[in-house]
Motif scaffolding. Structure first.
Motif, PDB file in Angstrom:
ATOM      1  N   LYS A   1      -0.994   0.292   0.141  1.00  0.00           N
ATOM      2  CA  LYS A   1      -0.957  -0.894   1.013  1.00  0.00           C
ATOM      3  C   LYS A   1      -0.111  -2.009   0.413  1.00  0.00           C
ATOM      4  N   ILE A   2      -0.239  -2.205  -0.906  1.00  0.00           N
ATOM      5  CA  ILE A   2       0.572  -3.285  -1.514  1.00  0.00           C
ATOM      6  C   ILE A   2       2.044  -2.919  -1.424  1.00  0.00           C
ATOM      7  N   LEU A   3       2.365  -1.637  -1.659  1.00  0.00           N
ATOM      8  CA  LEU A   3       3.771  -1.222  -1.558  1.00  0.00           C
ATOM      9  C   LEU A   3       4.311  -1.545  -0.164  1.00  0.00           C
TER      10      LEU A   3
ATOM     11  N   LEU B   1      16.386  -1.931  -2.950  1.00  0.00           N
ATOM     12  CA  LEU B   1      15.449  -2.472  -1.960  1.00  0.00           C
ATOM     13  C   LEU B   1      16.214  -2.937  -0.720  1.00  0.00           C
ATOM     14  N   THR B   2      17.029  -2.045  -0.174  1.00  0.00           N
ATOM     15  CA  THR B   2      17.837  -2.380   0.997  1.00  0.00           C
ATOM     16  C   THR B   2      17.740  -1.245   2.000  1.00  0.00           C
ATOM     17  N   SER B   3      18.039  -1.545   3.270  1.00  0.00           N
ATOM     18  CA  SER B   3      17.835  -0.535   4.308  1.00  0.00           C
ATOM     19  C   SER B   3      18.878   0.578   4.256  1.00  0.00           C
ATOM     20  N   ASP B   4      19.956   0.410   3.480  1.00  0.00           N
ATOM     21  CA  ASP B   4      20.941   1.504   3.408  1.00  0.00           C
ATOM     22  C   ASP B   4      20.834   2.305   2.103  1.00  0.00           C
ATOM     23  N   SER B   5      19.757   2.092   1.335  1.00  0.00           N
ATOM     24  CA  SER B   5      19.583   2.840   0.087  1.00  0.00           C
ATOM     25  C   SER B   5      18.594   3.982   0.279  1.00  0.00           C
ATOM     26  N   SER B   6      18.760   5.019  -0.548  1.00  0.00           N
ATOM     27  CA  SER B   6      17.811   6.133  -0.541  1.00  0.00           C
ATOM     28  C   SER B   6      17.128   6.212  -1.887  1.00  0.00           C
ATOM     29  N   TRP B   7      15.822   6.328  -1.867  1.00  0.00           N
ATOM     30  CA  TRP B   7      15.093   6.467  -3.119  1.00  0.00           C
ATOM     31  C   TRP B   7      13.872   7.334  -2.921  1.00  0.00           C
ATOM     32  N   LEU B   8      13.356   7.807  -4.022  1.00  0.00           N
ATOM     33  CA  LEU B   8      12.078   8.504  -3.954  1.00  0.00           C
ATOM     34  C   LEU B   8      11.199   8.065  -5.113  1.00  0.00           C
ATOM     35  N   LEU B   9       9.905   8.035  -4.851  1.00  0.00           N
ATOM     36  CA  LEU B   9       8.930   7.735  -5.889  1.00  0.00           C
ATOM     37  C   LEU B   9       8.111   8.979  -6.157  1.00  0.00           C
ATOM     38  N   ASP B  10       7.999   9.306  -7.434  1.00  0.00           N
ATOM     39  CA  ASP B  10       7.247  10.488  -7.858  1.00  0.00           C
ATOM     40  C   ASP B  10       6.012   9.991  -8.599  1.00  0.00           C
ATOM     41  N   GLY B  11       4.841  10.314  -8.040  1.00  0.00           N
ATOM     42  CA  GLY B  11       3.592   9.904  -8.696  1.00  0.00           C
ATOM     43  C   GLY B  11       3.083   8.550  -8.241  1.00  0.00           C
ATOM     44  N   PHE B  12       3.577   8.070  -7.153  1.00  0.00           N
ATOM     45  CA  PHE B  12       3.161   6.777  -6.617  1.00  0.00           C
ATOM     46  C   PHE B  12       3.167   6.875  -5.089  1.00  0.00           C
ATOM     47  N   PRO B  13       2.147   6.368  -4.389  1.00  0.00           N
ATOM     48  CA  PRO B  13       0.960   5.702  -4.886  1.00  0.00           C
ATOM     49  C   PRO B  13      -0.126   6.693  -5.303  1.00  0.00           C
ATOM     50  N   ARG B  14      -1.025   6.214  -6.183  1.00  0.00           N
ATOM     51  CA  ARG B  14      -2.170   7.027  -6.593  1.00  0.00           C
ATOM     52  C   ARG B  14      -3.465   6.481  -6.001  1.00  0.00           C
TER      53      ARG B  14
ATOM     54  N   TYR C   1      -7.251  12.761  -8.964  1.00  0.00           N
ATOM     55  CA  TYR C   1      -6.304  12.986  -7.868  1.00  0.00           C
ATOM     56  C   TYR C   1      -7.050  13.355  -6.590  1.00  0.00           C
ATOM     57  N   ARG C   2      -7.967  14.315  -6.715  1.00  0.00           N
ATOM     58  CA  ARG C   2      -8.687  14.788  -5.527  1.00  0.00           C
ATOM     59  C   ARG C   2      -9.462  13.651  -4.872  1.00  0.00           C
ATOM     60  N   GLN C   3     -10.110  12.828  -5.714  1.00  0.00           N
ATOM     61  CA  GLN C   3     -10.937  11.743  -5.148  1.00  0.00           C
ATOM     62  C   GLN C   3     -10.102  10.700  -4.424  1.00  0.00           C
ATOM     63  N   THR C   4      -8.915  10.421  -4.962  1.00  0.00           N
ATOM     64  CA  THR C   4      -8.173   9.270  -4.423  1.00  0.00           C
ATOM     65  C   THR C   4      -7.183   9.663  -3.321  1.00  0.00           C
ATOM     66  N   MET C   5      -6.837  10.942  -3.230  1.00  0.00           N
ATOM     67  CA  MET C   5      -5.754  11.299  -2.307  1.00  0.00           C
ATOM     68  C   MET C   5      -6.140  11.290  -0.835  1.00  0.00           C
ATOM     69  N   ASP C   6      -7.414  11.645  -0.537  1.00  0.00           N
ATOM     70  CA  ASP C   6      -7.781  11.769   0.875  1.00  0.00           C
ATOM     71  C   ASP C   6      -7.485  10.499   1.683  1.00  0.00           C
ATOM     72  N   PRO C   7      -7.966   9.322   1.208  1.00  0.00           N
ATOM     73  CA  PRO C   7      -7.654   8.124   2.005  1.00  0.00           C
ATOM     74  C   PRO C   7      -6.156   7.832   2.089  1.00  0.00           C
ATOM     75  N   ILE C   8      -5.409   8.184   1.046  1.00  0.00           N
ATOM     76  CA  ILE C   8      -3.960   7.929   1.077  1.00  0.00           C
ATOM     77  C   ILE C   8      -3.299   8.820   2.133  1.00  0.00           C
ATOM     78  N   LYS C   9      -3.742  10.080   2.167  1.00  0.00           N
ATOM     79  CA  LYS C   9      -3.144  10.995   3.146  1.00  0.00           C
ATOM     80  C   LYS C   9      -3.486  10.556   4.573  1.00  0.00           C
TER      81      LYS C   9
END
Ligand code: AMP
Length: 225
Positions: free
Chosen positions: A102-104, A83-96, A183-191
């Protein structure tokens, strides 16, 4: 070399997020990857309190409650000290859900290291349904095999650890269709949310071999040091 990359990998269940993730980790070893599905399955395997709760949601193809999944995800990032500005990470399957997104963002804002790229893997649904029937996983590591595209060297056995592979309980047609619908129902607002922030990209293709080079090019074009 990459500049710090904080990436969210979106895509329907079975779109190959896990496969792209493991290939990205080989190409860019500085990235730490977290799959929220794997985090939950590990809790289930460990029979923790959260795992006991999660197993019902997973087996019915329902989404785990937002606050709990965000906490689990942030704890994983925190315990890996990324959780630092010089780290690299990826999340797979989040957010749904949009709420998770928004919380993230709220939680990351306080670290000064917000999400820097969101990529949706766009794979036709017919291809996904066929793929899922052939999917086997190594639960402790999250390694994914496909009997057609990348079978294990020994049938039913993980290449790296020699431990048995499992079929996911939720990889059956009924539960799977439910997960695709959710997935289909929830993704539109996230995108829409990420596209308004100017950080959403889409990579399309029928196979992981077609998608992977496009994904690498996209990341390099934005994050090469
Ligand atoms: P996955 O391995 O990403 O397909 O996730 C498997 C299951 O874990 C999902 O069907 C959900 O029940 C749960 N899950 C994984 N990630 C999340 C998330 N971000 N929010 C809510 N539930 C999740």
């Amino acid at each position: 070399m990459l500049r710090p990359l904080r990436l969210l990998l979106l895509g329907a269940p079975g779109s190959g997020k896990g496969t792209q993730t493991s290939r990205l980790l080989k190409q860019f070893p500085t990235i730490e990857a977290f799959s929220t599905g794997d985090l939950l399955r590990r809790e289930v395997a460990a029979k923790s309190e959260i795992g006991k709760l999660a197993s019902n949601y997973i087996s019915q193809g329902k989404l785990f409650p937002d606050e709990l999944i965000v906490d689990l995800t942030i704890s994983a990032l925190s315990s890996h000290q990324v959780l630092t500005s010089d780290s690299s990470w990826l999340l797979d399957g989040f957010p749904r859900t949009l709420t998770q997104a928004k919380i993230l963002d709220q939680k990351l804002n306080s670290t000064g290291a917000p999400v820097s790229l969101v990529v949706e893997l766009d794979v036709p649904e017919s291809v996904i349904l066929e793929r899922i029937e052939n999917r086997w996983v190594h639960v402790p590591s999250g390694r994914v095999y496909n009997l057609q595209y990348n079978p294990p060297k020994v049938p039913g056995i993980d290449d790296v650890t020699g431990q048995p592979l499992a079929k996911r309980d939720d990889d059956n047609v009924e539960v799977f269709q439910k997960r695709l619908d959710t997935y289909r129902q929830t993704m539109d607002p996230i995108k829409t949310y990420y596209s308004e922030k100017g950080i959403l990209q889409t990579v399309s293709g029928e196979t992981s071999d077609i998608i992977f080079p496009k994904l690498v090019e996209l990341i390099k074009s934005k994050f090469a040091a």
